[in-house]
Scaffold this motif. Structure first.
Motif, PDB file in Angstrom:
ATOM      1  N   MET A  17      42.090  46.322  37.111  1.00 36.11           N
ATOM      2  CA  MET A  17      40.913  45.482  36.843  1.00 36.11           C
ATOM      3  C   MET A  17      40.606  44.571  38.020  1.00 36.11           C
ATOM      4  N   ASP A  36      47.735  39.627  45.731  1.00 33.65           N
ATOM      5  CA  ASP A  36      48.546  40.426  44.803  1.00 33.65           C
ATOM      6  C   ASP A  36      49.945  40.577  45.404  1.00 33.65           C
ATOM      7  N   ILE A  85      46.127  38.854  37.006  1.00 36.61           N
ATOM      8  CA  ILE A  85      47.566  39.149  37.093  1.00 36.61           C
ATOM      9  C   ILE A  85      48.117  39.369  35.690  1.00 36.61           C
ATOM     10  N   TYR A 153      54.907  38.954  26.063  1.00 34.40           N
ATOM     11  CA  TYR A 153      53.547  39.304  26.497  1.00 34.40           C
ATOM     12  C   TYR A 153      52.518  38.685  25.553  1.00 34.40           C
ATOM     13  N   LYS A 157      49.961  35.622  26.472  1.00 35.10           N
ATOM     14  CA  LYS A 157      48.520  35.896  26.480  1.00 35.10           C
ATOM     15  C   LYS A 157      47.766  34.940  25.541  1.00 35.10           C
ATOM     16  N   SER A 188      44.617  51.939  33.221  1.00 33.63           N
ATOM     17  CA  SER A 188      44.828  51.262  34.504  1.00 33.63           C
ATOM     18  C   SER A 188      46.283  51.486  34.877  1.00 33.63           C
TER      19      SER A 188
END
Ligand SMILES: NC(=O)c1ccc[n+]([C@@H]2O[C@H](COP(=O)([O-])OP(=O)(O)OC[C@H]3O[C@@H](n4cnc5c(N)ncnc54)[C@H](O)[C@@H]3O)[C@@H](O)[C@H]2O)c1
Length: 249
Positions: A17, A36, A85, A153, A157, A188
């Motif tokens: 993305m 990155d 990220i 995760y 988030k 991705s």
């Protein structure tokens, strides 16, 4: 949507993305600092915007400082921040009943602290520029529990959503907007488990009301809208880009 004469910092620009967003911003005339942990991808767009790529671990504050300082030194100002990220460690990020807490800490450092630190260093430069806009990437995983979880995760988030609201409220007086995108399943590099496996992709797509996996372009289109002046009255909110997954019972 014109981004000519503006500068963007895209954190996570070596990923699916992030690179798509950086390339779309370059095509729309923005100058872009791509940052990155990975080495530079081969397919960074030719412009018309100019670009610079910085490789580094953005959980380290020195790398964040360098990214912001380089953007301003090379392009004269900073108007936009994109936080794309993220890490999804399917093997190691498990239930809190079993997780290794070093994994928990690292996931939070990558998924949350990087977003907070890039924002913290970008805000003073956006103030100098007279305003700005940010988009942070969360996930629909922030919204519900899961019997086979990646608990670090999901929790990290969810925290991104709260972080963005804090920034939106604190920085509205500076004409700085902050919003979050919650992607659904997107093909991705993060989802390499689906790459080259049409049956796995079809199984995921079957759970999406619009009948397909998301693309990085779907997310980039939403991101450029939220960055742009077309979204000038939108701050402190979330945009779910998931093909309808979370609209289901
Ligand atoms: N792909 C999906 O299905 C999906 C779904 C929901 C949310 N998201 C979120 O969207 C965002 C973009 O995801 P993507 O699919 O493009 O993932 P991706 O893996 O392709 O890109 C993430 C990038 O973050 C970089 N990164 C990780 N740790 C870093 C660090 N410490 N310092 C600097 N860079 C670091 C990686 O090198 C990678 O290039 C992420 O925040 C992800 O969690 C993705």
């Amino acid at each position: 949507m014109s981004f000519e004469g503006k500068t963007a910092l895209v954190a996570g620009a070596g990923g699916g993305m992030g690179l798509n967003i950086a390339n779309d911003l370059l095509a729309a005339g923005a100058n872009v600092l791509l940052a990155d942990a990975k080495s530079p991808p081969d397919d960074i767009a030719a412009g018309p915007g100019r670009h610079r790529y910085l490789q580094g671990d953005l959980t380290e504050e020195a790398a964040v400082e360098q990214a912001v300082a380089t953007a301003v030194a090379d392009f004269g100002r900073l108007d936009y921040l994109v936080n794309a990220i993220g890490v999804l460690w399917l093997e190691h990020d498990v239930s809190i009943l079993e997780i290794d807490w070093a994994v928990w800490d690292r996931v939070f450092a990558v998924n949350l602290k990087t977003h907070a630190m890039t924002s913290s260093h970008a805000i003073p430069e956006m103030r100098k520029a007279g305003g700005g806009a940010m988009v942070h990437f969360s996930s629909i995983d922030a919204l519900s529990g899961d019997p086979k979880p990646q608990d670090a995760y999901g929790a990290s988030k969810a925290a991104v959503i709260r972080l963005s609201k804090a920034i939106a409220v604190q920085c509205a007086k500076d004409r700085i907007r902050s919003n979050v995108i919650l992607p659904g399943p997107v093909l991705s590099p993060m989802q390499e488990r689906w790459q080259g496996r049409p049956e796995a992709q079809a199984a995921v797509a079957a759970r999406v009301p619009l009948g397909r996996l998301g693309t990085t372009q779907d997310q980039a289109d939403a991101c450029l809208f939220l960055l742009s002046d077309k979204a000038s009255f939108i701050t402190g909110t979330e945009l779910i880009v998931d093909g309808g997954v979370t609209a289901q019972p």
